[in-house]
Write an enzyme that holds these catalytic residues in place. Structure first.
Site, short mmCIF file in Angstrom:
data_model
loop_
_atom_site.label_atom_id
_atom_site.label_comp_id
_atom_site.label_asym_id
_atom_site.label_seq_id
_atom_site.Cartn_x
_atom_site.Cartn_y
_atom_site.Cartn_z
N SER A 75 56.58 42.60 40.71
CA SER A 75 57.15 41.32 41.14
C SER A 75 58.44 41.51 41.94
O SER A 75 59.13 42.51 41.81
CB SER A 75 57.44 40.43 39.94
OG SER A 75 56.30 40.28 39.13
N1 SAH Z 1 55.70 42.69 35.18
C1 SAH Z 1 55.01 43.47 36.18
C2 SAH Z 1 54.33 42.59 37.18
C3 SAH Z 1 52.88 42.92 37.27
S1 SAH Z 1 51.85 41.77 38.13
C4 SAH Z 1 55.95 44.46 36.84
O1 SAH Z 1 57.15 44.38 36.61
O2 SAH Z 1 55.48 45.36 37.55
C5 SAH Z 1 50.96 41.05 36.80
C6 SAH Z 1 50.16 41.97 35.91
O3 SAH Z 1 49.46 41.15 34.99
C7 SAH Z 1 49.12 42.84 36.59
O4 SAH Z 1 49.37 44.18 36.30
C8 SAH Z 1 47.79 42.37 35.98
O5 SAH Z 1 46.85 43.43 35.79
C9 SAH Z 1 48.27 41.81 34.64
N2 SAH Z 1 47.36 40.85 33.99
C10 SAH Z 1 46.62 39.85 34.56
N3 SAH Z 1 45.94 39.20 33.60
C11 SAH Z 1 46.27 39.78 32.41
C12 SAH Z 1 45.89 39.55 31.06
N4 SAH Z 1 45.05 38.58 30.71
N5 SAH Z 1 46.42 40.33 30.10
C13 SAH Z 1 47.28 41.32 30.41
N6 SAH Z 1 47.68 41.59 31.68
C14 SAH Z 1 47.17 40.83 32.66
#
Ligand code: SAH
Length: 226
Positions: A75
């Site tokens: 993000s």
């Molecule tokens: N907080 C992260 C942002 C990642 S983007 C960072 O700092 O890098 C959002 C993430 O949510 C992705 O990696 C995606 O695979 C995950 N995601 C989507 N749906 C999900 C679910 N139901 N349970 C766990 N993770 C999920």
């Protein structure tokens, strides 16, 4: 920590990550209204360059999301700071994150909270995040590979829950894993082009208060209750 203090840009110019990080926090985060010193200090500490793919390191301190594995993104730093500020942490809490991704936001949370539990749906991302966080010494972060729409019941209830991916509604399981008085921050909206950032506060055993706090855009939350 194995953090490189500087790198060479393709132009041959030296990049000093600590100074870029300080500039990012002042110009993109504090200047845009994030005031909580706990959040600003945490953002000043975590080496974001180590959470992005190596070939994108030189862009780690541009205030933008960047691609990571599994077609996901790390993000935008401002959004990470804004969402964490919205959790109203005082320090020492137990926090659940859904969507570990690169592990970056979990690292920022771990600078404030006592314990951070983070759930990631994609196995390779969960493994990579867990390994990197351990290598960097973030011992209070615990990573689970699983469907975050169901939360992480074993360690519930939580003082705060932050969801890094957007879905059409707030998963019931997450609401039930909040302490009374606890806060859940989640992007909500079925439309992939934009969502509302919502803060849900648990008022009592079965009462919750919802507040819209911003318009945002996130990758989709995919799961049973997504
Ligand atoms: N907080 C992260 C942002 C990642 S983007 C960072 O700092 O890098 C959002 C993430 O949510 C992705 O990696 C995606 O695979 C995950 N995601 C989507 N749906 C999900 C679910 N139901 N349970 C766990 N993770 C999920």
């Amino acid at each position: 920590m194995g953090s490189p203090v500087s790198n060479k840009a393709p132009s041959g110019e030296r990049i000093s990550f600590p100074s870029l990080r300080r500039q990012m926090v002042e110009h993109h985060i504090a200047a845009r209204g994030v005031r909580d010193e706990l959040v600003l200090d945490a953002m000043r500490k975590v080496p974001r360059e180590l959470f992005v793919p190596e070939k994108l390191r030189e862009f780690a301190y541009e205030d933008a999301p960047l691609p990571i594995a599994g077609e996901q993104t790390i993000s935008q730093p401002y959004i990470v700071a804004f969402m964490i500020e919205a959790l109203l942490l005082k320090g020492n809490e137990k926090v659940l994150e859904i969507g570990a991704g690169s592990g970056y936001a979990a690292a920022v949370l771990s600078e404030i909270a006592a314990d951070v539990y983070t759930v990631e749906r994609l196995g390779p991302l969960a493994e990579r995040a867990a390994a990197l966080l351990a290598e960097l010494g973030y011992d209070n972060v615990h990573v689970l590979h699983g469907d975050g729409t169901k939360g992480w019941r074993e360690h519930a209830p939580y003082d705060a829950i932050v969801v890094a991916a957007g879905g059409p509604q707030v998963p019931e399981a997450l609401k039930r894993q909040l302490k009374i008085g606890g806060r859940l921050v989640i992007p909500i909206g079925a439309d992939f082009r934009g969502q509302e950032l919502v803060r849900v506060t648990r008022i009592s055993a079965d009462e919750y208060r919802d507040e819209d706090i911003a318009d945002v855009r996130f990758v989709p939350l995919i799961g049973e209750e997504g």
